[in-house]
Structure formats: structure tokens, C-alpha cells
Write an enzyme that holds these catalytic residues in place. Structure first.
Site, PDB file in Angstrom:
ATOM      1  N   TYR A 296      10.326 -30.798  68.048  1.00  0.00           N
ATOM      2  CA  TYR A 296      11.072 -29.446  68.481  1.00  0.00           C
ATOM      3  C   TYR A 296      12.704 -29.240  68.240  1.00  0.00           C
ATOM      4  O   TYR A 296      13.459 -29.988  69.437  1.00  0.00           O
ATOM      5  CB  TYR A 296      10.682 -28.319  69.750  1.00  0.00           C
ATOM      6  CG  TYR A 296       9.813 -27.124  69.764  1.00  0.00           C
ATOM      7  CD1 TYR A 296       9.508 -25.802  67.918  1.00  0.00           C
ATOM      8  CD2 TYR A 296       7.871 -27.413  70.579  1.00  0.00           C
ATOM      9  CE1 TYR A 296       8.850 -25.647  67.739  1.00  0.00           C
ATOM     10  CE2 TYR A 296       7.570 -26.236  69.761  1.00  0.00           C
ATOM     11  CZ  TYR A 296       7.581 -25.542  68.540  1.00  0.00           C
ATOM     12  OH  TYR A 296       6.980 -24.372  68.178  1.00  0.00           O
TER      13      TYR A 296
ATOM     14  N   GLU B  87      14.923 -25.764  66.882  1.00  0.00           N
ATOM     15  CA  GLU B  87      15.028 -24.728  66.746  1.00  0.00           C
ATOM     16  C   GLU B  87      16.707 -24.467  66.799  1.00  0.00           C
ATOM     17  O   GLU B  87      17.022 -25.519  67.634  1.00  0.00           O
ATOM     18  CB  GLU B  87      14.442 -23.670  67.666  1.00  0.00           C
ATOM     19  CG  GLU B  87      12.884 -23.641  67.279  1.00  0.00           C
ATOM     20  CD  GLU B  87      12.017 -22.354  68.297  1.00  0.00           C
ATOM     21  OE1 GLU B  87      12.701 -21.988  68.689  1.00  0.00           O
ATOM     22  OE2 GLU B  87      10.705 -22.448  68.167  1.00  0.00           O
TER      23      GLU B  87
ATOM     24  N   ASP C  11      15.535 -18.254  42.424  1.00  0.00           N
ATOM     25  CA  ASP C  11      14.539 -18.540  42.575  1.00  0.00           C
ATOM     26  C   ASP C  11      14.089 -20.060  41.452  1.00  0.00           C
ATOM     27  O   ASP C  11      13.599 -19.808  40.830  1.00  0.00           O
ATOM     28  CB  ASP C  11      13.401 -18.004  43.225  1.00  0.00           C
ATOM     29  CG  ASP C  11      12.121 -18.973  43.516  1.00  0.00           C
ATOM     30  OD1 ASP C  11      12.223 -20.040  43.619  1.00  0.00           O
ATOM     31  OD2 ASP C  11      11.187 -18.109  44.320  1.00  0.00           O
TER      32      ASP C  11
ATOM     33  N   THR D 174      11.442 -24.838  46.050  1.00  0.00           N
ATOM     34  CA  THR D 174      10.846 -25.944  47.013  1.00  0.00           C
ATOM     35  C   THR D 174      11.379 -27.076  46.255  1.00  0.00           C
ATOM     36  O   THR D 174      12.632 -27.158  45.797  1.00  0.00           O
ATOM     37  CB  THR D 174       9.296 -25.568  45.849  1.00  0.00           C
ATOM     38  OG1 THR D 174       9.578 -25.838  44.832  1.00  0.00           O
ATOM     39  CG2 THR D 174       8.784 -24.348  46.681  1.00  0.00           C
TER      40      THR D 174
ATOM     41  N   LYS E 118       8.137 -29.228  43.516  1.00  0.00           N
ATOM     42  CA  LYS E 118       7.876 -29.435  42.117  1.00  0.00           C
ATOM     43  C   LYS E 118       8.818 -30.361  41.569  1.00  0.00           C
ATOM     44  O   LYS E 118       8.266 -31.841  41.686  1.00  0.00           O
ATOM     45  CB  LYS E 118       7.916 -28.639  41.702  1.00  0.00           C
ATOM     46  CG  LYS E 118       7.334 -26.456  42.544  1.00  0.00           C
ATOM     47  CD  LYS E 118       6.961 -25.475  42.581  1.00  0.00           C
ATOM     48  CE  LYS E 118       6.403 -24.201  42.972  1.00  0.00           C
ATOM     49  NZ  LYS E 118       7.196 -24.267  43.832  1.00  0.00           N
TER      50      LYS E 118
ATOM     51  N   ARG F 167       6.696 -31.914  49.958  1.00  0.00           N
ATOM     52  CA  ARG F 167       6.373 -30.044  50.065  1.00  0.00           C
ATOM     53  C   ARG F 167       6.876 -29.904  51.108  1.00  0.00           C
ATOM     54  O   ARG F 167       7.189 -29.431  52.301  1.00  0.00           O
ATOM     55  CB  ARG F 167       4.578 -30.220  50.481  1.00  0.00           C
ATOM     56  CG  ARG F 167       4.051 -28.808  50.528  1.00  0.00           C
ATOM     57  CD  ARG F 167       3.042 -28.814  50.494  1.00  0.00           C
ATOM     58  NE  ARG F 167       2.741 -29.243  49.335  1.00  0.00           N
ATOM     59  CZ  ARG F 167       2.059 -29.055  47.896  1.00  0.00           C
ATOM     60  NH1 ARG F 167       2.921 -27.166  47.759  1.00  0.00           N
ATOM     61  NH2 ARG F 167       2.393 -29.456  47.130  1.00  0.00           N
TER      62      ARG F 167
HETATM   63  N1  DSN Z   1       2.196 -22.021  43.536  1.00  0.00           N
HETATM   64  C1  DSN Z   1       3.869 -22.022  43.121  1.00  0.00           C
HETATM   65  C2  DSN Z   1       3.316 -22.355  41.651  1.00  0.00           C
HETATM   66  O1  DSN Z   1       2.493 -22.957  40.972  1.00  0.00           O
HETATM   67  O2  DSN Z   1       4.009 -21.831  40.440  1.00  0.00           O
HETATM   68  C3  DSN Z   1       4.683 -21.239  43.293  1.00  0.00           C
HETATM   69  O3  DSN Z   1       4.128 -20.422  44.391  1.00  0.00           O
END
Ligand code: DSN
Length: 479
Positions: free
Chosen positions: A65, A67, A242, A271, A274, A280
Site C-alpha cells: 500500500y 497511498e 487528453d 494512458t 496505447k 495498462r
Molecule cells: N477504450 C479506449 C479506446 O479504445 O479508445 C478509450 O477509452
């Protein structure tokens, strides 16, 4: 470099240990690798993390943990978590040229929630609290908070609409962002499919948002963040970007100058899994004035951080700082453009007529199909995509009229522009040979379709043959 057999040994040993406890889990993990190896993955938001990144997640950090944040924890014994969190943040700052990085968010939505919270805390709650002067936070009732918010009079968000390519968390009314904020959306020009900056400025002048959000999950073009910042400044809005989808293109210096969000935005979320090709998870970058509030993301917004994932973020961000990542990012875009051109040459209709990033949106109504029918037919033929709305979509957000395709994953596998042309041919073959189906009462169905099994089999075989030349995780042999 690890020794040639190290990766096979590591994954094989891990599976052996897991198999001794619950063999079905070990089998499912091995099956997932086999499935990923066999599928032609065109999902724009997916990728293949490196073995080092994957292995960094399976360890004792999961048990801790932590936090709070580096040096200010709510639990004792976080010295090693401090080390990896500080490392990941340092790599993120260096990679993106950011003043501050917060690497705890568990996902992109979590990162966006932290950003919203930080802006609200900084711009709404702090002044409201100041007004409450001598009163203690804990003494304020819910009614006090509502009264203060009303008095302050602005909890509004302006973001890109979902059907134009924005994300659910950019103010889509049923989403938490649409509940937290009074929201309004900007779309794209119906003739070109492009963002009309004059229209965004007009909407901002009328609506006077607290937060102007840029970024997308299904817009195939660059966004001029310098212009968006000017719009935000003209109405006193905080400018948030974003960059979840295109973080890899920013990291790889494909998007620079006006198209790099980091120097222009007050706060940037992403994120890490990607186009950035990490584990992830999510991350927030921000200007110094928001850093303190962002760092309070856990425990104010997030549950306990995932230190094992932060360790993997540190590994992946270190990888993204290497020169070969820039080459990878350039190839992602070259591949997306080759795929788009191959489709256009064969008569497909693409939203905005092409792409200058990692994704393209095929408007499948020109094939007489809905997105749902096209997605399933392509899957029958071994091509993994996802259906997506197109601007002003006549089929709504469930059936949709589009197919989103993206190249980060196949580029990691090593496929290049010649293979993209072959893939364009396979996609066009499937879509042009799929027929929309009908319901039992004879009315047109938005889900049913017919595709000759021989066509699906042939395309599936061709897709497999194509992939044979580009093995996935060639250094990992589980046999
Ligand atoms: N699930 C993501 C995407 O495929 O673009 C966005 O949240």
C-alpha cells in the site's frame, strides 16, 4: 540486452509456478499469447508491451500500500515504491518536457478524473474556501458547498463530442464527466470532418467553460494545441489535453510545435498502454501551479496506487526515451497513411478523407453496412477492429456507422507500408462482400449480416500468412 533465452525462461518459469496452483489460469495466459500472435490487430488503442515491461509487473510491489506520493505516504515502508515512482515520473518529465508528472492513475479515465479534481480544487474549491475564511473545511455542510459553487457560478466543461471523436470523459452527458460538469460539446465541420477552430472559439465565448478539453479517441487528424490554448485563454478556461491515443506520437516527436500538447496545455492526461506501448495505466502531466493538487489524486480520487504497474511504467518510459522509439512513432503514422491510401484507392470512404496520426475511420455506410455488421464480418475473417461512431452518426453509438482502425500494434510487430496495402485489400474484400441481414419480420437488421464462409476463410488464411513473416514476441518460446 537480456541474454537470448532469458525472456523464454522467465515466462516459462512464471507459467510453471502459476500452473502448480491453478492450471486454468496458466492455460488462459498461454492461450492469450497464442491468440494475439494469430490475430491481425487493428484496434487503434492497443499495442504489445515489451517483455521487460510485462515482467516488471509480476512482483512484490503488488503487495504494498502506498497511498500519498513520493516522500509523503500514508503508510510506512514505502522507500522502494518511492524509488520506482520517482523514476517513472522523472522519465515522464524528461520524455515529454513536462514540469510535473504524476504516474499513479490506474487508467485514462482515472487520469482524467484526477485532472478534473485538481482543476476544481484549484479554481473552485480553493477560492470558495478562501471566502469561507475562518471556517474549517470539515465544518462546511453539503449545503454550504452547493451555495459556494453557485456563488462561484462556473463548473462548466467544453469538450469534443463523442460522435466527432471525443472521449466519453470529455463531457458526454451520461458519463461521470457530464454529471460533474455542465457540459457542452464542439463537433467537426460537416463538410470536411475537421475541427473548426472558429466554431470552438464561438462556443467558448458563449459558454465560458472552466475547462476546455482537447484530445480524442477517434479523430484521424492533428489538433493545433496552440490555437486551442489561445481559445482557452480568451475565456479564462483551464486548457486540458487528453493525449491518451497519441502519446506515443508526442513521445516520438512526430507531433511537435503547435501539435505537441505539453507546452500549450495547463494539464495533460494520457494512458500508458496505447501508442506509448507501456503497461495498462494512466498518467498526468501538468504545469507547476497544478502539481500540488494533482499529487493529491490518491487518496482524494484514486484508490491505492499500483506500484507494480508504476515499475512497468518506469521501464516503458525508459524505452520510449531511446532513439528507436522515434523511428517506431514515425512508422506508425506512415503505416496508417499507407493503410488509408490503400482503402481510398479501393473506393472506401474515410472520415476526413485520410489520416495524419495513427488511426483512420472507415464510414461503412458506403458498403451498405452498420459498424456492428462490419466489425463482426471482419472478425469472422480474422481482422480485429472496433466499430465507432462517425460524425452525426445515423446509427447511434451502439450500432454505429464506422470502423476504427489503427496501426500502433502491427507497427510494433514490424509490418510496414507494403503490408498495409495488402491489409487494405483484405478489409475491402470483406466489407464489399458482406451483405446486411434482415430481422424475422423482414425489416432491415443493424446487426445481422451475411458473409460467404469461403471468403471469410480465404481472407483469414491470407491474414495468417501475412503475420507469419512478423512473429509476435519472437524471443518468447513457451514450448
Ligand atoms: N477504450 C479506449 C479506446 O479504445 O479508445 C478509450 O477509452
Amino acid at each position: 540486452m537480456s541474454s537470448p533465452n532469458a525472456e523464454s525462461t522467465a515466462f516459462r518459469s512464471a507459467l510453471e509456478v502459476i500452473r502448480a496452483v491453478e492450471p486454468r489460469v496458466a492455460d488462459a495466459i498461454a492461450a492469450e499469447l497464442a491468440d494475439q500472435r494469430e490475430s491481425l490487430k487493428l484496434i487503434a488503442s492497443e499495442n504489445y508491451a515489451s517483455p521487460a515491461t510485462l515482467l516488471a509487473m509480476g512482483n512484490w510491489f503488488s503487495d504494498k500500500y502506498a497511498e500519498g506520493t513520493v516522500g509523503r505516504r500514508f503508510y510506512a515502508g514505502c522507500q522502494n515504491v518511492d524509488t520506482i515512482e520517482a523514476l517513472a515520473a522523472e522519465h515522464a518529465r524528461e520524455l515529454f518536457g513536462a514540469a510535473h508528472a504524476y504516474v499513479q492513475p490506474h487508467s485514462g479515465i482515472d487520469a482524467n478524473l484526477v485532472a478534473f479534481w485538481a482543476v476544481l480544487a484549484d479554481r473552485v474549491e480553493a477560492p470558495a474556501l478562501k471566502r469561507a475564511q475562518a471556517r474549517q473545511v470539515n465544518d462546511l455542510t453539503e449545503a454550504d458547498w452547493f451555495a459556494l459553487r453557485r456563488e462561484l457560478g462556473n463548473q462548466r466543461m467544453l469538450g469534443m463530442s463523442l460522435d466527432a471523436g471525443g472521449h466519453l470523459t470529455h463531457g458526454f452527458r451520461p458519463n461521470i464527466s457530464g454529471k460533474m460538469f455542465d457540459q457542452r460539446s464542439y463537433g467537426t465541420d460537416p463538410a470536411t470532418g475537421l475541427i473548426d477552430y472558429d466554431k470552438v472559439a464561438e462556443a467558448a465565448r458563449e459558454f465560458k467553460p472552466l475547462i476546455l478539453v482537447a484530445g480524442y479517441s477517434a479523430y484521424p487528424r492533428k489538433v493545433n494545441f496552440r490555437i486551442m490554448r489561445e481559445i482557452a485563454d480568451s475565456v479564462g478556461a483551464t486548457f486540458m489535453v487528453d493525449m491518451a491515443h497519441f502519446a506515443g506520437l508526442v513521445a516520438g516527436k512526430v507531433f511537435t510545435g503547435d501539435f505537441d500538447p505539453v507546452p500549450h496545455a495547463h494539464i495533460v492526461t494520457t494512458t500508458t498502454h496505447k501508442s506509448l506501448r507501456g503497461p495498462r495505466g494512466g498518467m498526468v502531466l501538468c504545469q507547476p501551479e497544478l502539481a500540488e493538487q494533482v499529487d493529491r489524486g490518491c487518496p482524494m480520487v484514486l484508490g491505492g496506487p499500483l506500484p507494480h504497474v508504476m515499475a512497468a511504467k518506469a521501464v516503458a518510459l525508459a524505452e520510449a526515451r531511446r532513439p528507436d522509439f522515434a523511428d517506431y512513432a514515425q512508422r506508425i503514422v506512415a503505416n496508417a497513411q499507407a493503410l488509408a491510401e490503400g482503402l481510398l484507392r479501393r473506393g472506401a470512404t474515410l472520415v476526413t478523407g485520410g489520416t495524419d496520426n495513427h488511426l483512420a475511420i472507415i464510414d461503412v455506410t458506403s458498403y451498405g453496412l452498420t459498424g456492428r455488421q462490419a466489425e463482426q464480418a471482419l472478425l469472422d475473417a480474422g481482422i480485429v477492429t472496433n466499430r465507432n461512431s462517425v460524425p452525426q452518426d445515423p446509427n447511434g453509438a451502439w450500432y454505429t456507422s464506422g470502423i476504427r482502425i489503427g496501426t500502433p500494434a502491427l507497427t510494433t510487430r514490424g509490418l510496414g507500408t507494403a503490408e498495409m496495402d495488402t491489409i487494405a485489400e483484405l478489409i475491402h474484400t470483406v466489407l464489399s462482400q458482406t451483405r446486411p441481414g434482415a430481422n424475422a419480420d423482414g425489416t432491415p437488421s443493424k446487426a445481422k449480416y451475411a458473409l460467404d464462409a469461403a471468403v471469410a476463410d480465404k481472407v483469414s488464411r491470407q491474414a495468417s500468412e501475412l503475420l507469419t513473416g512478423f512473429p509476435l514476441y519472437p524471443t518468447v518460446d513457451l514450448t
